[in-house]
Write a protein that holds these residues in place. Structure first.
Motif, short mmCIF file in Angstrom:
data_model
loop_
_atom_site.label_atom_id
_atom_site.label_comp_id
_atom_site.label_asym_id
_atom_site.label_seq_id
_atom_site.Cartn_x
_atom_site.Cartn_y
_atom_site.Cartn_z
N GLN A 23 9.03 -3.00 11.50
CA GLN A 23 8.39 -3.48 10.27
C GLN A 23 7.14 -2.65 9.99
O GLN A 23 6.47 -2.20 10.91
CB GLN A 23 7.97 -4.96 10.42
CG GLN A 23 9.11 -5.90 10.77
CD GLN A 23 10.01 -6.21 9.59
OE1 GLN A 23 9.54 -6.56 8.51
NE2 GLN A 23 11.32 -6.05 9.77
N GLU A 24 6.86 -2.48 8.70
CA GLU A 24 5.57 -1.93 8.29
C GLU A 24 4.72 -3.10 7.82
O GLU A 24 5.25 -4.11 7.35
CB GLU A 24 5.73 -0.95 7.11
CG GLU A 24 6.60 0.25 7.40
CD GLU A 24 5.91 1.32 8.23
OE1 GLU A 24 4.76 1.08 8.66
OE2 GLU A 24 6.52 2.36 8.44
N THR A 25 3.41 -2.96 7.90
CA THR A 25 2.54 -4.03 7.43
C THR A 25 1.99 -3.66 6.06
O THR A 25 1.39 -2.59 5.90
CB THR A 25 1.39 -4.27 8.41
OG1 THR A 25 1.96 -4.64 9.66
CG2 THR A 25 0.47 -5.37 7.92
N LYS A 26 2.24 -4.53 5.09
CA LYS A 26 1.70 -4.28 3.76
C LYS A 26 0.51 -5.19 3.52
O LYS A 26 0.59 -6.40 3.74
CB LYS A 26 2.76 -4.53 2.69
CG LYS A 26 2.23 -4.25 1.28
CD LYS A 26 3.34 -4.11 0.29
CE LYS A 26 3.52 -5.40 -0.50
NZ LYS A 26 4.59 -5.26 -1.48
N THR A 27 -0.58 -4.61 3.07
CA THR A 27 -1.78 -5.39 2.79
C THR A 27 -2.06 -5.39 1.29
O THR A 27 -1.99 -4.34 0.65
CB THR A 27 -2.99 -4.82 3.55
OG1 THR A 27 -2.73 -4.99 4.95
CG2 THR A 27 -4.27 -5.55 3.19
N ALA A 71 17.39 -6.41 2.25
CA ALA A 71 15.99 -6.78 2.41
C ALA A 71 15.62 -7.90 1.45
O ALA A 71 14.78 -8.74 1.75
CB ALA A 71 15.09 -5.56 2.17
N ALA A 72 16.28 -7.93 0.28
CA ALA A 72 15.95 -8.93 -0.73
C ALA A 72 16.60 -10.29 -0.44
O ALA A 72 16.21 -11.29 -1.02
CB ALA A 72 16.37 -8.44 -2.11
N ALA A 73 17.60 -10.31 0.45
CA ALA A 73 18.21 -11.60 0.80
C ALA A 73 17.14 -12.49 1.41
O ALA A 73 16.24 -12.00 2.10
CB ALA A 73 19.36 -11.38 1.78
N VAL A 108 17.77 -8.54 11.38
CA VAL A 108 17.13 -9.79 11.00
C VAL A 108 15.82 -9.50 10.23
O VAL A 108 15.40 -10.28 9.38
CB VAL A 108 16.90 -10.68 12.24
CG1 VAL A 108 15.56 -10.42 12.89
CG2 VAL A 108 17.07 -12.14 11.90
N GLY A 109 15.26 -8.32 10.47
CA GLY A 109 14.04 -7.92 9.76
C GLY A 109 14.30 -7.24 8.43
O GLY A 109 13.38 -6.70 7.83
N GLY A 110 15.55 -7.19 7.97
CA GLY A 110 15.83 -6.63 6.64
C GLY A 110 16.12 -5.14 6.64
O GLY A 110 16.20 -4.52 5.58
N ASN A 111 16.26 -4.55 7.83
CA ASN A 111 16.62 -3.13 7.90
C ASN A 111 18.15 -2.99 7.88
O ASN A 111 18.87 -3.94 8.16
CB ASN A 111 16.11 -2.51 9.21
CG ASN A 111 14.61 -2.54 9.30
OD1 ASN A 111 13.91 -1.80 8.63
ND2 ASN A 111 14.09 -3.44 10.15
N THR A 112 18.61 -1.77 7.59
CA THR A 112 20.02 -1.47 7.80
C THR A 112 20.11 -0.46 8.94
O THR A 112 19.16 0.28 9.20
CB THR A 112 20.70 -0.94 6.54
OG1 THR A 112 19.95 0.16 6.03
CG2 THR A 112 20.77 -2.01 5.47
#
Lengths: 307, 306
Positions: free
Chosen positions: A296-300, A84-86, A192-196
């Motif tokens: 994806q989750e949405t972070k606000t 995810a940090a890549a 592509v969304g940073g999940n495994t």
């Protein structure tokens, strides 16, 4: 499992004509699992014999157990923060690299799909679709955040913005129908969304899934980001949906009973269940940035500002 | 038990037996292949839980962190009935008082590392003073380190005298002697150090500080357990065993339990005679216990961080 045996398959051919030579014994590939960047055999020691249309056995296929799934989740959890940090650019490069590697081995995949019962034209279409789909999602890698982020108007003196973040671990049951295009279509938007991801391969096309793991393995994808199991949905589906450390599960089949039990299990830790059973995997409708956003989750964030 | 004078006489660290490393590794690989399922597994997981020395040994430890760890030690996972408290909490000497106050009346013991932990590079006066101070603060158990440099230089008498002096300074507190096997190079040295520590008065022998790699391993533990067994045959005295560092999964913990059962026997399968020095192991044991009870694989997200 009635078909499970530990015999050595008589004959594996993936297009090199080894079966025609009487003087030489063909070297057969052992199809294993793909967990944590390695190719282990199933811990259960079980195999099923995979036969071609004529009834000749062409390979032994691992019948993964719940413990193989458990090991995969551990590997996926370990790999997730780093992946995810890549940077988005780097993730896109790696997914594009997967497409390149797949393109380079297209003849092997076509031959292998034909051995599993496809016509030559259908096999070509599978491979083309898979390569194109990888390129499509590689392109979205540094774009979906811009499209789905927002700066939100709020009444107080805050700078308020929302952006997508990966859910974490996705457990997916790949479509039965399209051994390669379907497999790639569930893996790519998650990764592509940073999940495994842990994916259970099609029971009809297990060989392709494991050969695809060899492609992943040569594409600079970090160990544990994608884990591929072969086995039966009947045995494993419930673990995919009830494991407390899985954040989303995907089911690409159409069995109503399976869907109901997945939804119930998903409630245990409020993981997101997705049912993609009605998708035509060879059509362009099967690809969409919304498939990335499903995972994806949405972070606000509220950031105080002065006037 | 056999206690004839001949074997007492002949049992000395000066003639510790040589260790066959290949044989040890082969024995270990057999002991790790046992299958433990269902009720036996659940019982073993709970037993392992009750044998934990929940440990925090970081320079950034605070009273708050130690209090939190103590609460976890007493109530590992309240939402499941029947999970035992751990055996002890292991901290630096300056946090013993905090731990002692928090654990008051719970039966969970307080262990303190002392003698210039983890290196042991200080003089005897300072080490003894530190030991007395930790006991005064309320420590029930003292984890000391041996002087590895002196041991490796062959000054066995020095190391022996130091352990005996620290044992004396402990008074009624139990003494665990850390051999730091990762720095002893060979299994022969591990055996000799184990024999030496037991003869000098150790109540427990412990593999490692957790600060040096490799920490506890199964082969090293097997050699130490065999030393404990031979010492028991020779003298009739039971000595405890504590592997520490690097044991973070339930699977590995169960392999250790199998090894104790097969090497020193049932009597040692008790927190009085066997401990795990660990911190991450606690949550893994809890996750496996809950998995056994619910049939669902667990996530660390639902267990308290310690």
């Amino acid at each position: 499992m009635a078909t499970t045996k530990q015999n050595v398959a008589r004959n594996v051919t993936t297009g090199n004509g080894a079966e025609n030579s009487s003087s030489r014994i063909g070297v057969m590939k052992t199809y294993k699992l793909y967990i944590d960047g390695k190719f282990p055999r199933t811990e259960s020691g079980r195999y099923s014999i995979f036969t071609d249309a004529k009834g000749h056995s062409i390979a032994n296929v691992c019948v993964a157990s719940r413990k193989d799934f458990r090991e995969s989740v551990v590997a996926a959890r370990k790999a997730q923060p780093g992946w995810a940090a890549a940077s988005a650019y780097n993730k896109g490069q790696i997914v594009y690299r997967i497409a390149e590697m797949l393109e380079g081995r297209r003849d092997q995949f076509v031959a292998e799909l034909m051995h599993q019962g496809l016509s030559s034209a259908a096999a070509e279409l599978e491979v083309n679709t898979a390569v194109d789909r990888l390129v499509y999602y590689a392109g979205w890698s540094d774009k979906y955040q811009q499209v789905f982020s927002a700066v939100n108007p709020v009444a107080s003196s805050h700078f308020n913005f929302s952006l997508p973040e990966p859910m974490g671990i996705v457990a997916a049951i790949a479509p039965e129908s399209n051994g390669l295009a379907g497999l790639v279509s569930v893996i790519a938007p998650a990764v592509v969304g940073g999940n495994t991801v842990i994916v259970l391969a099609s029971e009809k096309f297990p060989l392709t899934a494991i050969t695809f793991a060899e492609v992943l393995h040569t594409s600079d994808l970090p160990a544990g980001v994608v884990n591929i199991l072969t086995g039966t949905q009947k045995e494993l589906a419930s673990y995919f949906s009830n494991h407390m450390d899985v954040n989303a599960c995907i089911y690409a089949g159409t069995n109503q009973v399976a869907m109901k039990s997945m939804e119930e299990n998903a409630a245990l830790n409020v993981k997101r269940p997705y049912f993609y059973g009605k998708t035509n995997w060879l059509s362009e409708d099967a690809q969409s940035p919304y498939r990335i956003m499903d995972l994806q989750e949405t972070k606000t964030t509220w950031h105080p500002i002065g006037q | 038990m056999m206690k004839d004078s001949h074997s007492v006489m002949s049992y000395s660290y000066l003639n510790s037996p040589a260790i066959d490393q290949v044989g040890v590794e082969e024995r270990v690989s057999r002991l790790t292949k046992r299958s433990i399922k269902k009720e036996s597994k659940l019982a073993a997981l709970k037993l392992a839980m009750s044998m934990l020395d929940l440990t925090t040994l970081e320079a950034r430890d605070t009273p708050g962190k130690v209090r939190q760890l103590c609460i976890k030690a007493m109530h590992p996972h309240e939402s499941v009935i029947g999970i035992p408290a751990v055996a002890a909490v292991c901290v630096y000497p300056n946090l013993v008082r905090v731990a002692k106050e928090t654990l008051q009346g719970s039966g969970v013991k307080v262990a303190a590392v002392a003698t210039a932990f983890p290196s042991g590079m200080s003089n005897r006066k300072v080490k003894l003073e530190e030991t007395r101070w930790a006991v005064n603060e309320g420590a029930d158990e003292i984890d000391m380190v041996i002087s590895r440099g002196r041991f490796l230089a062959g000054e066995y008498d020095f190391v022996f005298d130091e352990i005996a002096a620290v044992k004396d300074a402990c008074g009624t507190a139990h003494l665990k002697v850390i051999l730091e096997t990762g720095e002893l190079s060979t299994l022969d040295n591990v055996r000799k150090a184990s024999d030496l520590a037991m003869q000098a008065g150790a109540d427990f022998i412990k593999t490692s500080t957790g600060k040096i790699q490799p920490a506890a391993t199964l082969p090293v533990t097997l050699v130490m357990l065999e030393a404990i067994r031979d010492y028991y045959y020779a003298t009739g005295k039971m000595v405890g065993m504590k592997p520490a560092g690097g044991i973070s999964t339930s699977k590995l913990a169960l392999q250790y339990l199998v090894m104790i059962r097969e090497t020193v026997g049932q009597a040692w399968l008790h927190p009085d005679w066997f401990r795990f020095g660990a911190s991450a192991l606690a949550n893994d044991l809890l996750m496996q216990i809950v998995k056994e009870q619910t049939g669902v694989y667990q996530s660390i997200d639902y267990f308290s961080k310690d």
